[in-house]
Design an enzyme around this catalytic site. Sequence first.
Site, PDB file in Angstrom:
ATOM      1  N   LYS A 122     -10.556 -44.240 -17.227  1.00 47.86           N
ATOM      2  CA  LYS A 122     -10.675 -44.743 -15.930  1.00 47.86           C
ATOM      3  C   LYS A 122     -11.701 -45.834 -15.556  1.00 47.86           C
ATOM      4  O   LYS A 122     -11.731 -46.546 -14.950  1.00 47.86           O
ATOM      5  CB  LYS A 122     -10.875 -43.404 -14.922  1.00 47.86           C
ATOM      6  CG  LYS A 122      -9.624 -42.680 -14.757  1.00 47.86           C
ATOM      7  CD  LYS A 122      -9.767 -41.582 -13.701  1.00 47.86           C
ATOM      8  CE  LYS A 122      -8.867 -40.553 -13.946  1.00 47.86           C
ATOM      9  NZ  LYS A 122      -9.118 -39.354 -13.199  1.00 47.86           N
ATOM     10  N   HIS A 161      17.237 -36.455 -36.386  1.00 43.59           N
ATOM     11  CA  HIS A 161      17.912 -37.577 -37.010  1.00 43.59           C
ATOM     12  C   HIS A 161      16.911 -38.679 -36.734  1.00 43.59           C
ATOM     13  O   HIS A 161      17.308 -39.780 -36.877  1.00 43.59           O
ATOM     14  CB  HIS A 161      19.277 -38.054 -36.228  1.00 43.59           C
ATOM     15  CG  HIS A 161      20.295 -36.954 -36.763  1.00 43.59           C
ATOM     16  ND1 HIS A 161      21.263 -36.992 -37.640  1.00 43.59           N
ATOM     17  CD2 HIS A 161      20.743 -35.627 -36.296  1.00 43.59           C
ATOM     18  CE1 HIS A 161      22.087 -36.044 -37.764  1.00 43.59           C
ATOM     19  NE2 HIS A 161      21.766 -35.127 -36.931  1.00 43.59           N
ATOM     20  N   GLU A 179      -4.696 -31.347 -22.649  1.00 41.94           N
ATOM     21  CA  GLU A 179      -5.789 -31.387 -21.717  1.00 41.94           C
ATOM     22  C   GLU A 179      -6.786 -30.113 -21.705  1.00 41.94           C
ATOM     23  O   GLU A 179      -7.914 -30.200 -21.336  1.00 41.94           O
ATOM     24  CB  GLU A 179      -5.722 -31.574 -20.246  1.00 41.94           C
ATOM     25  CG  GLU A 179      -5.242 -32.963 -19.916  1.00 41.94           C
ATOM     26  CD  GLU A 179      -5.110 -33.410 -18.361  1.00 41.94           C
ATOM     27  OE1 GLU A 179      -5.236 -32.514 -17.423  1.00 41.94           O
ATOM     28  OE2 GLU A 179      -5.178 -34.715 -18.214  1.00 41.94           O
TER      29      GLU A 179
HETATM   30  O1  PA5 Z   1      -4.544 -31.313 -15.104  1.00 45.35           O
HETATM   31  C1  PA5 Z   1      -5.160 -31.966 -14.509  1.00 45.35           C
HETATM   32  O2  PA5 Z   1      -6.011 -31.593 -13.605  1.00 45.35           O
HETATM   33  C2  PA5 Z   1      -4.764 -33.420 -14.320  1.00 45.35           C
HETATM   34  O3  PA5 Z   1      -3.755 -33.893 -15.287  1.00 45.35           O
HETATM   35  C3  PA5 Z   1      -4.421 -33.652 -13.002  1.00 45.35           C
HETATM   36  O4  PA5 Z   1      -3.482 -32.968 -12.526  1.00 45.35           O
HETATM   37  C4  PA5 Z   1      -4.071 -35.180 -12.796  1.00 45.35           C
HETATM   38  O5  PA5 Z   1      -5.226 -36.072 -13.535  1.00 45.35           O
HETATM   39  C5  PA5 Z   1      -3.921 -35.743 -11.338  1.00 45.35           C
HETATM   40  O6  PA5 Z   1      -5.002 -35.367 -10.607  1.00 45.35           O
HETATM   41  P1  PA5 Z   1      -4.767 -35.278  -9.140  1.00 45.35           P
HETATM   42  O7  PA5 Z   1      -3.961 -34.405  -8.592  1.00 45.35           O
HETATM   43  O8  PA5 Z   1      -6.278 -35.046  -8.522  1.00 45.35           O
HETATM   44  O9  PA5 Z   1      -4.321 -36.634  -8.621  1.00 45.35           O
END
Ligand code: PA5
Length: 437
Positions: free
Chosen positions: A425, A311, A290
């Site tokens: 989303k 393996h 990310e």
């Molecule tokens: O690193 C990030 O920002 C994302 O992976 C969020 O943690 C994830 O999308 C969950 O978001 P939230 O805590 O707003 O529910």
Amino acid sequence: MINTKFSYPEVFSFIDEKNVKAQNEKLKSAYKTLCSRNGKGNDFLGWLDLPAEFDTNFSQRIKNCADKLAAQSEVVVVIGIGGSYLGARAVIEALQHPFNSLVGGSGRPSVLFAGNSISEDYMHALLDVLEKKDYSIIVISKSGTTTEPAIAFRILKEHCEKKYGKDSAKERIVAITDAARGALKKLATDEGYDTFVIPDSVGGRYSVLTPVGLLPIAVAGFDIDKLVRGAVEMREYLLQNDSFESNIAMQYALLRYLLYSEKNKKIELLVAYEPCLSYFVEWYKQLFGESEGKENKAIFPAGAIFSTDLHSLGQYIQEGERHLMETVISVKNSKNKVAIPYDEKDADGLNYLQKKSLTEINLTAEKGTRLAHLDGGVPNFQISIPAINESSLGELIYFFEFSCALGGYLLDVNPFNQPGVEAYKKNMFKLLGKPEK
Ligand code: PA5
């Protein structure tokens, strides 16, 4: 002082050592940008100081809440997805007995996770368990609006209220969310849940050293002070050393960047030889995926557990397409000893191993694999820790966070946003007929 070591045996047979010098200014500038907090996404740099800001009062508040939940629960369900769950799970699974649910006796509740998928069967099975066990819920969402955890919380909240009554259920639910915004914040305030705040300046995947990670880890009975102390040591070391020669995060960030940009090594496998680190690998995948994966660039972060995956993926790693690099978390000592018995008949031919510990054999497998993969054209980094414990995990967490931020700046992307996550989303909401606001 840190106990983590980083080495890059034979990496200069893949890249020219001169390129380190050539890119040194770029690396220094990425480091300076990060430390002087004036780069892309600099409103999300709170994680840089989290370990230093952690004090006794805050620690005690988390422990008190964890002890209260533990005292009333056989199971604590942590609801969250992405950065709102992976850090806690990584640390808990690294530290807990691998057969936790079968051995009992740790005196702490089992920590289960929900809201990280929309699987109906998983939820049904969880409800089955919760029917029979006393439980509490920690619901975590920074935005307070993420669909997966929101669905899980709606279902489990209703279950909890039916099982214990609305007033008692309140004592069993803790919310971790934004200080002011989001549906979860509103719900927590309306219902009067105990609440912890995720600082504005800390993004989900950098939040393991906030209550997001610390509360579940404390519930499971692990020492959050030692975990944070490990991160403090790593932070001090990384902030005090500003050159490639002296700073292991700068070495890791630059070398992997050079392998990617100059040698087309597009995939990094984070490898551990300890199965309890499999969620640590998942945490790393999310952190780097990310943070770096933007603007059609970046190394694809993947993972494997060896020797298990030797393996399965081993054949590909040795002889498949040469776009891989490998980073091994090497654990030097085990917590426990198991002897290989001597066998008079030696029918399985294993007596030659009889004087060796399993850890010695595991580390030898690691060495043999490293040499084989180097021969096969897979460059190899090694991150060594003396043992798996709170302090070494704290060091690793901060090391990877820092390296990842540097990696993002080397790629010239903002390591602290995740605009691409919105795409699925949008489609899902449209297909589900979510009403427009
Ligand atoms: O690193 C990030 O920002 C994302 O992976 C969020 O943690 C994830 O999308 C969950 O978001 P939230 O805590 O707003 O529910």
